[in-house]
Design a protein around this motif. Structure first.
Motif, short mmCIF file in Angstrom:
data_model
loop_
_atom_site.label_atom_id
_atom_site.label_comp_id
_atom_site.label_asym_id
_atom_site.label_seq_id
_atom_site.Cartn_x
_atom_site.Cartn_y
_atom_site.Cartn_z
N THR A 231 0.86 -1.18 0.00
CA THR A 231 0.00 0.00 0.00
C THR A 231 0.89 1.23 0.00
O THR A 231 1.73 1.36 0.88
N PRO A 232 0.73 2.16 -0.96
CA PRO A 232 1.66 3.27 -1.06
C PRO A 232 1.76 4.16 0.18
O PRO A 232 2.81 4.62 0.52
N ALA A 233 0.64 4.36 0.88
CA ALA A 233 0.69 5.28 2.02
C ALA A 233 1.43 4.70 3.22
O ALA A 233 1.82 5.41 4.11
N PHE A 234 1.59 3.39 3.26
CA PHE A 234 2.28 2.76 4.39
C PHE A 234 3.42 1.89 3.86
O PHE A 234 3.26 0.69 3.71
N PRO A 235 4.57 2.49 3.54
CA PRO A 235 5.65 1.70 2.96
C PRO A 235 6.05 0.54 3.87
O PRO A 235 6.01 0.67 5.09
N GLY A 236 6.42 -0.55 3.26
CA GLY A 236 6.91 -1.69 4.02
C GLY A 236 5.82 -2.54 4.63
O GLY A 236 6.08 -3.41 5.43
N LEU A 237 4.58 -2.27 4.27
CA LEU A 237 3.49 -3.08 4.80
C LEU A 237 3.30 -4.32 3.95
O LEU A 237 3.35 -4.23 2.73
N ASP A 238 3.03 -5.45 4.59
CA ASP A 238 2.74 -6.63 3.76
C ASP A 238 1.25 -6.62 3.42
O ASP A 238 0.52 -5.71 3.76
N ALA A 239 0.79 -7.69 2.76
CA ALA A 239 -0.59 -7.68 2.26
C ALA A 239 -1.62 -7.70 3.39
O ALA A 239 -2.75 -7.34 3.19
N SER A 240 -1.23 -8.18 4.58
CA SER A 240 -2.22 -8.19 5.66
C SER A 240 -1.67 -7.51 6.91
O SER A 240 -1.15 -8.16 7.80
N PRO A 241 -1.75 -6.16 6.94
CA PRO A 241 -1.24 -5.45 8.11
C PRO A 241 -2.09 -5.78 9.34
O PRO A 241 -3.21 -6.23 9.19
N PRO A 242 -1.51 -5.58 10.53
CA PRO A 242 -2.25 -5.95 11.74
C PRO A 242 -3.50 -5.09 11.89
O PRO A 242 -3.52 -3.94 11.48
N ALA A 243 -4.53 -5.68 12.48
CA ALA A 243 -5.78 -4.95 12.66
C ALA A 243 -5.60 -3.92 13.78
O ALA A 243 -4.90 -4.17 14.74
N SER A 244 -6.22 -2.77 13.61
CA SER A 244 -6.21 -1.79 14.69
C SER A 244 -7.63 -1.25 14.84
O SER A 244 -8.52 -1.60 14.06
N THR A 245 -7.84 -0.42 15.85
CA THR A 245 -9.18 0.08 16.15
C THR A 245 -9.18 1.58 16.19
O THR A 245 -8.22 2.20 16.66
N HIS A 246 -10.25 2.18 15.66
CA HIS A 246 -10.39 3.64 15.69
C HIS A 246 -11.80 3.96 16.20
O HIS A 246 -12.74 3.28 15.83
N GLU A 247 -11.90 4.96 17.05
CA GLU A 247 -13.22 5.31 17.59
C GLU A 247 -13.64 6.70 17.13
O GLU A 247 -12.82 7.61 17.05
N LEU A 248 -14.92 6.82 16.79
CA LEU A 248 -15.50 8.11 16.39
C LEU A 248 -16.67 8.39 17.32
O LEU A 248 -17.34 7.46 17.77
N THR A 249 -16.93 9.65 17.58
CA THR A 249 -18.12 10.01 18.37
C THR A 249 -19.05 10.79 17.45
O THR A 249 -18.62 11.76 16.83
N ILE A 250 -20.28 10.32 17.32
CA ILE A 250 -21.25 10.96 16.42
C ILE A 250 -22.45 11.42 17.24
O ILE A 250 -22.96 10.65 18.06
N PRO A 251 -22.92 12.67 17.05
CA PRO A 251 -24.12 13.10 17.78
C PRO A 251 -25.30 12.17 17.48
O PRO A 251 -25.45 11.70 16.35
N ASN A 252 -26.12 11.92 18.51
CA ASN A 252 -27.30 11.03 18.37
C ASN A 252 -28.18 11.38 17.18
O ASN A 252 -28.66 10.51 16.46
#
Length: 327
Positions: A231-252
């Motif tokens: 993936t161009p934005a993350f040099p040196g990454l293999d085809a299956s990079p480790p999973a990570s988590t991102h949190e968003l807060t959205i108004p009800n």
């Protein structure tokens, strides 16, 4: 200056890069009049010292070189900050001298080694150097880096930096690091979950600059990359990079436009991004809902982009009711 290179303690003499996060005032102090201070630091330490560009309230100072040159550069910065504190105190009635404080920016994957099992390593660092060391609990916005704050006398800070360098060399970062880039000074209207929004009507619209960035990210990181291709934005990454988590807060009151009728929109975003997306139940008394996105950095970026694009579409309909379709 003698041409012979002095081996630092323990025979450590490997080239290393350390990143520091500084406020504009601190950067001004390091640069000095007409850049004289930073020029002197570069010459006397032998380290490469680069300062990030941009009109930002925060700047990144990168120090690169063999470890002994890094320690010299750090010593010069710590003593310069101490000098600034003493000068600022000459006009104040305070008698106790506040400590010098430096903030390192360290890949999150190395922070575990700095803390040690049950906090043993960080405790040992505090006790053996006399410096206060703290590792931030959260990653810096839009990055996989954490801030490590060191406070104390310049001598304590230098000893502490030496120990941190040893740990960083012994435990290199795992996977790809997304470096922290400070935000420009123009502050957006709302900041939620590391994402900037401007308000139009009753909806929050992703800030235009951020949309462009997210769009570029999504274009670069589509999860449909052929296997084995990096993936161009993350040099040196293999085809299956480790999973990570991102949190968003959205108004009800905005959550409905993300979910769609009978969950059609959220399912569409899940399928297109390849990310797992969980929407927390409404909490009593809270006006916001937590969205947790899990997947590779590419999946997460794409899911974020699609969620933001959804806000944009709804806002467009809100501003031009004649364009409303059943959505």
């Amino acid at each position: 200056m003698e041409p012979t290179k002095v081996q630092s303690e323990g025979g450590l003499n490997v080239t290393l890069t350390i990143r520091l996060l500084m406020h504009g005032k601190e950067v001004g102090s390091i640069i000095g009049k007409k850049g004289e201070t930073v020029k002197k630091m570069r010459e006397e330490s032998g380290a490469r010292i680069n300062i990030s560009e941009g009109n930002c309230p925060e700047r990144i100072v990168t120090i690169t070189g063999p470890t002994d040159t890094i320690f010299k550069a750090f010593a010069m910065i710590a003593y310069k900050f101490e000098e600034d504190i003493i000068n600022s105190m000459s006009n104040s009635p305070a008698t106790s001298k506040p400590p010098v404080t430096l903030r390192l920016v360290v890949p999150a994957s190395q922070c575990g080694s700095l803390i040690g099992k049950g906090g043993s390593k960080i405790k040992e660092m505090r006790e053996s150097t006399g410096a206060q060391v703290q590792v931030a609990g959260d990653m810096l916005p839009n990055s996989t880096e954490r801030a490590v704050t060191i406070s104390g006398t310049p001598e304590a800070i230098i000893q502490c930096v030496k120990q941190i360098c040893v740990v960083m060399l012994e435990s290199p970062p795992k996977g790809a690091t997304i470096p922290y880039r400070p935000k420009p000074a123009s502050t957006p209207v709302i900041f939620s979950g590391g994402q900037a929004y401007t308000i139009q009507g009753q909806y929050a619209i992703p800030h235009p600059d951020q949309l462009t960035k997210l769009h570029q990210l999504a274009m670069q990181q589509t999860p449909f990359t052929p296997l084995g291709q990096t993936t161009p934005a993350f040099p040196g990454l293999d085809a299956s990079p480790p999973a990570s988590t991102h949190e968003l807060t959205i108004p009800n009151d905005l959550i409905g436009c993300i979910i769609g009728r009978q969950g059609t929109k959220i399912n569409e975003i899940r399928q297109m991004s390849g990310a797992q997306i969980k929407i927390a139940n409404a909490m009593e008394g809270s006006s916001e809902r937590q969205i947790t996105i899990t997947g590779t950095p590419a999946n997460i970026s794409l899911a974020q982009y699609l969620i933001n694009a959804r806000f944009r579409d709804v806002a467009a309909m809100w501003n031009d009711p004649s364009s409303m379709t059943t959505s």
